[in-house]
Design a protein around this motif. Sequence first.
Motif, PDB file in Angstrom:
ATOM      1  N   TYR A 168      -6.386  -8.729 -24.023  1.00 49.29           N
ATOM      2  CA  TYR A 168      -5.911  -7.223 -24.134  1.00 49.29           C
ATOM      3  C   TYR A 168      -6.704  -6.146 -24.952  1.00 49.29           C
ATOM      4  CZ  TYR A 168      -1.796  -9.665 -22.278  1.00 49.29           C
ATOM      5  OH  TYR A 168      -0.765 -10.296 -21.705  1.00 49.29           O
ATOM      6  N   ASN A 169      -7.587  -6.789 -25.926  1.00 50.51           N
ATOM      7  CA  ASN A 169      -8.179  -5.695 -26.889  1.00 50.51           C
ATOM      8  C   ASN A 169      -9.555  -5.194 -26.260  1.00 50.51           C
ATOM      9  OD1 ASN A 169      -6.272  -6.116 -29.308  1.00 50.51           O
ATOM     10  ND2 ASN A 169      -7.232  -7.927 -29.711  1.00 50.51           N
ATOM     11  N   THR A 170      -9.717  -5.905 -25.182  1.00 47.94           N
ATOM     12  CA  THR A 170     -11.244  -5.491 -24.469  1.00 47.94           C
ATOM     13  C   THR A 170     -11.008  -4.623 -23.286  1.00 47.94           C
ATOM     14  OG1 THR A 170     -11.011  -7.602 -23.110  1.00 47.94           O
ATOM     15  CG2 THR A 170     -12.157  -7.598 -25.104  1.00 47.94           C
ATOM     16  N   ILE A 171      -9.507  -4.384 -22.944  1.00 49.61           N
ATOM     17  CA  ILE A 171      -9.288  -3.587 -21.660  1.00 49.61           C
ATOM     18  C   ILE A 171      -8.877  -2.023 -22.339  1.00 49.61           C
ATOM     19  CG2 ILE A 171      -7.713  -3.391 -19.712  1.00 49.61           C
ATOM     20  CD1 ILE A 171      -7.206  -6.189 -20.008  1.00 49.61           C
ATOM     21  N   LYS A 172      -9.645  -1.065 -21.669  1.00 44.09           N
ATOM     22  CA  LYS A 172      -9.464   0.190 -22.159  1.00 44.09           C
ATOM     23  C   LYS A 172      -8.276   0.909 -21.217  1.00 44.09           C
ATOM     24  CE  LYS A 172     -14.656   0.847 -22.827  1.00 44.09           C
ATOM     25  NZ  LYS A 172     -15.658   1.923 -22.461  1.00 44.09           N
ATOM     26  N   LYS A 173      -8.338   0.654 -20.144  1.00 41.85           N
ATOM     27  CA  LYS A 173      -7.283   1.049 -19.383  1.00 41.85           C
ATOM     28  C   LYS A 173      -6.776   0.276 -17.932  1.00 41.85           C
ATOM     29  CE  LYS A 173      -7.848   6.274 -20.375  1.00 41.85           C
ATOM     30  NZ  LYS A 173      -8.335   7.631 -19.468  1.00 41.85           N
ATOM     31  N   ILE A 174      -5.856   0.236 -17.461  1.00 39.53           N
ATOM     32  CA  ILE A 174      -5.358  -0.548 -16.371  1.00 39.53           C
ATOM     33  C   ILE A 174      -5.026   0.424 -15.106  1.00 39.53           C
ATOM     34  CG2 ILE A 174      -3.672  -2.254 -15.264  1.00 39.53           C
ATOM     35  CD1 ILE A 174      -3.493  -3.242 -18.018  1.00 39.53           C
ATOM     36  N   LYS A 175      -5.578   0.157 -14.147  1.00 41.86           N
ATOM     37  CA  LYS A 175      -5.403   0.984 -12.934  1.00 41.86           C
ATOM     38  C   LYS A 175      -4.052   0.367 -12.239  1.00 41.86           C
ATOM     39  CE  LYS A 175      -6.616   2.453  -8.248  1.00 41.86           C
ATOM     40  NZ  LYS A 175      -7.891   2.534  -7.452  1.00 41.86           N
ATOM     41  N   PHE A 176      -3.204   1.026 -12.352  1.00 42.50           N
ATOM     42  CA  PHE A 176      -1.685   0.712 -11.544  1.00 42.50           C
ATOM     43  C   PHE A 176      -1.162   1.771 -10.699  1.00 42.50           C
ATOM     44  CE2 PHE A 176       2.781  -0.468 -11.686  1.00 42.50           C
ATOM     45  CZ  PHE A 176       2.814  -1.640 -10.951  1.00 42.50           C
ATOM     46  N   LYS A 177      -1.708   1.629  -9.488  1.00 38.81           N
ATOM     47  CA  LYS A 177      -1.451   2.816  -8.514  1.00 38.81           C
ATOM     48  C   LYS A 177      -0.489   2.174  -7.401  1.00 38.81           C
ATOM     49  CE  LYS A 177      -3.703   6.316  -5.653  1.00 38.81           C
ATOM     50  NZ  LYS A 177      -5.064   6.812  -5.137  1.00 38.81           N
ATOM     51  N   LYS A 178       0.584   3.265  -7.180  1.00 33.37           N
ATOM     52  CA  LYS A 178       1.593   3.232  -6.286  1.00 33.37           C
ATOM     53  C   LYS A 178       1.066   3.753  -4.994  1.00 33.37           C
ATOM     54  CE  LYS A 178       6.502   3.616  -5.221  1.00 33.37           C
ATOM     55  NZ  LYS A 178       7.620   4.250  -5.623  1.00 33.37           N
ATOM     56  N   SER A 179       1.153   3.086  -3.682  1.00 30.99           N
ATOM     57  CA  SER A 179       0.803   3.574  -2.544  1.00 30.99           C
ATOM     58  C   SER A 179       1.900   3.232  -1.562  1.00 30.99           C
ATOM     59  CB  SER A 179      -0.477   2.985  -1.942  1.00 30.99           C
ATOM     60  OG  SER A 179      -1.617   3.146  -2.858  1.00 30.99           O
ATOM     61  N   GLN A 180       2.144   4.190  -0.576  1.00 35.17           N
ATOM     62  CA  GLN A 180       3.290   3.986   0.401  1.00 35.17           C
ATOM     63  C   GLN A 180       2.610   4.181   1.793  1.00 35.17           C
ATOM     64  OE1 GLN A 180       5.766   7.019  -1.618  1.00 35.17           O
ATOM     65  NE2 GLN A 180       7.363   5.561  -1.279  1.00 35.17           N
ATOM     66  N   THR A 181       2.979   3.499   2.731  1.00 33.49           N
ATOM     67  CA  THR A 181       2.655   3.577   4.096  1.00 33.49           C
ATOM     68  C   THR A 181       3.842   3.462   5.043  1.00 33.49           C
ATOM     69  OG1 THR A 181       0.616   1.981   3.640  1.00 33.49           O
ATOM     70  CG2 THR A 181       1.338   2.138   5.899  1.00 33.49           C
ATOM     71  N   SER A 182       3.956   4.590   5.896  1.00 28.62           N
ATOM     72  CA  SER A 182       4.947   4.431   6.936  1.00 28.62           C
ATOM     73  C   SER A 182       4.574   3.987   8.198  1.00 28.62           C
ATOM     74  CB  SER A 182       5.594   6.153   6.720  1.00 28.62           C
ATOM     75  OG  SER A 182       5.797   6.665   5.771  1.00 28.62           O
ATOM     76  N   TYR A 183       5.515   3.240   8.909  1.00 29.04           N
ATOM     77  CA  TYR A 183       5.369   2.755  10.106  1.00 29.04           C
ATOM     78  C   TYR A 183       6.656   2.595  10.943  1.00 29.04           C
ATOM     79  CZ  TYR A 183       6.876  -1.534   8.101  1.00 29.04           C
ATOM     80  OH  TYR A 183       7.709  -2.420   7.361  1.00 29.04           O
ATOM     81  N   ARG A 184       6.559   2.399  12.119  1.00 31.99           N
ATOM     82  CA  ARG A 184       7.637   2.346  12.982  1.00 31.99           C
ATOM     83  C   ARG A 184       7.863   0.780  13.527  1.00 31.99           C
ATOM     84  NH1 ARG A 184      10.249   6.983  14.308  1.00 31.99           N
ATOM     85  NH2 ARG A 184       9.328   8.803  13.983  1.00 31.99           N
ATOM     86  N   GLU A 185       9.212   0.567  13.133  1.00 30.72           N
ATOM     87  CA  GLU A 185       9.335  -1.063  13.582  1.00 30.72           C
ATOM     88  C   GLU A 185      10.173  -1.298  14.801  1.00 30.72           C
ATOM     89  OE1 GLU A 185       9.111  -5.281  12.630  1.00 30.72           O
ATOM     90  OE2 GLU A 185       8.349  -3.535  11.745  1.00 30.72           O
ATOM     91  N   TRP A 186       9.749  -1.987  15.788  1.00 30.27           N
ATOM     92  CA  TRP A 186      10.621  -2.234  16.986  1.00 30.27           C
ATOM     93  C   TRP A 186      11.664  -2.896  16.841  1.00 30.27           C
ATOM     94  CZ3 TRP A 186      11.915  -6.323  20.092  1.00 30.27           C
ATOM     95  CH2 TRP A 186      12.314  -5.830  21.459  1.00 30.27           C
ATOM     96  N   ARG A 187      12.951  -2.350  17.403  1.00 30.34           N
ATOM     97  CA  ARG A 187      14.208  -2.906  17.076  1.00 30.34           C
ATOM     98  C   ARG A 187      14.745  -3.467  18.394  1.00 30.34           C
ATOM     99  NH1 ARG A 187      14.092  -4.389  11.958  1.00 30.34           N
ATOM    100  NH2 ARG A 187      13.709  -2.604  10.622  1.00 30.34           N
ATOM    101  N   SER A 188      14.768  -2.697  19.413  1.00 29.57           N
ATOM    102  CA  SER A 188      15.216  -3.154  20.801  1.00 29.57           C
ATOM    103  C   SER A 188      14.357  -2.016  21.817  1.00 29.57           C
ATOM    104  CB  SER A 188      16.808  -2.733  20.939  1.00 29.57           C
ATOM    105  OG  SER A 188      17.157  -1.494  20.823  1.00 29.57           O
ATOM    106  N   ILE A 189      14.553  -2.300  23.070  1.00 31.15           N
ATOM    107  CA  ILE A 189      14.047  -1.578  24.281  1.00 31.15           C
ATOM    108  C   ILE A 189      14.247  -0.154  23.833  1.00 31.15           C
ATOM    109  CG2 ILE A 189      13.851  -1.230  26.584  1.00 31.15           C
ATOM    110  CD1 ILE A 189      14.673  -3.972  26.978  1.00 31.15           C
ATOM    111  N   GLY A 190      13.098   0.675  23.620  1.00 29.28           N
ATOM    112  CA  GLY A 190      13.218   2.339  23.558  1.00 29.28           C
ATOM    113  C   GLY A 190      13.790   2.500  22.010  1.00 29.28           C
TER     114      GLY A 190
END
Length: 254
Positions: A134-156
């Motif tokens: 831990y003492n040798t780590i300056k910063k930690i990149k912890f980045k949240k990303s969101q991806t939107s998509y469409r999920e098929w449920r039934s015909i149409g």
Amino acid sequence: MTIRNIFKQSISDLNKPNEKQMPKEDLTSNEKKQLFLRTKMYVILQEIMEELSQNFEENEAIAGYLAFSNEENSTSGTMGWAGMMQVTTPRGRDYLNTFHELRGHRLLVFTNKKMYFMVVLEFIEKNLFYTYDYNTIKKIKFKKSQTSYREWRSIGRFEKEESIHYTLDFQAGNRIFTEILTEKDGEAFLELHEKIPALNAIELTNKATRNSFLSYVFSNINFSVKTVTILSWLFFGALFLYFVYVAMMIYFYP
């Protein structure tokens, strides 16, 4: 439950051993197989932790774990040729034959002083692991990303869904760690960040931190992806303009 899920669930059992659920008495044949695999995985992981702890400093103790698999996390260094390895020991062959995984099962162990990373089968075969103080780590990149998509449920009928993942990236000394976390993994990391004082002292940021410019260029996945994308667009753009030029030359100056 898949074998990879068994691996992650067994790590969850290690994190919260007192909350393990007692199995039902009337199990189906598939449930019995899953219980056997989960129990065997749990025992193997306990043995690995006992072996790993022999490398700990005085007053160093395990505070938690994060498990990674090819099914839910990054596969850049554990699939295809990068995922190959030779298995020679009886313990290693037994693990491979039981769980059918080479470099896919990966584990980040958090202690009160360091992080330890291992590919489970590599540790079983060669006692190989990597440490990040831990003492040798300056910063930690912890980045949240969101991806939107469409999920098929039934015909149409489609429903809008959203996928959340995190990028975990840091440099400790000359060693660089990068991994993609699921939403659940990200929440687990935040809990550990709050729980471990030495880890909590490290700032979380949205950008990768490197000790040198060359390290930033060649070991930053997001930077590399953006660079390749830009260069690809420039290449295809130049190629398109060239074809337009050739077409105009043929049309106007036959």
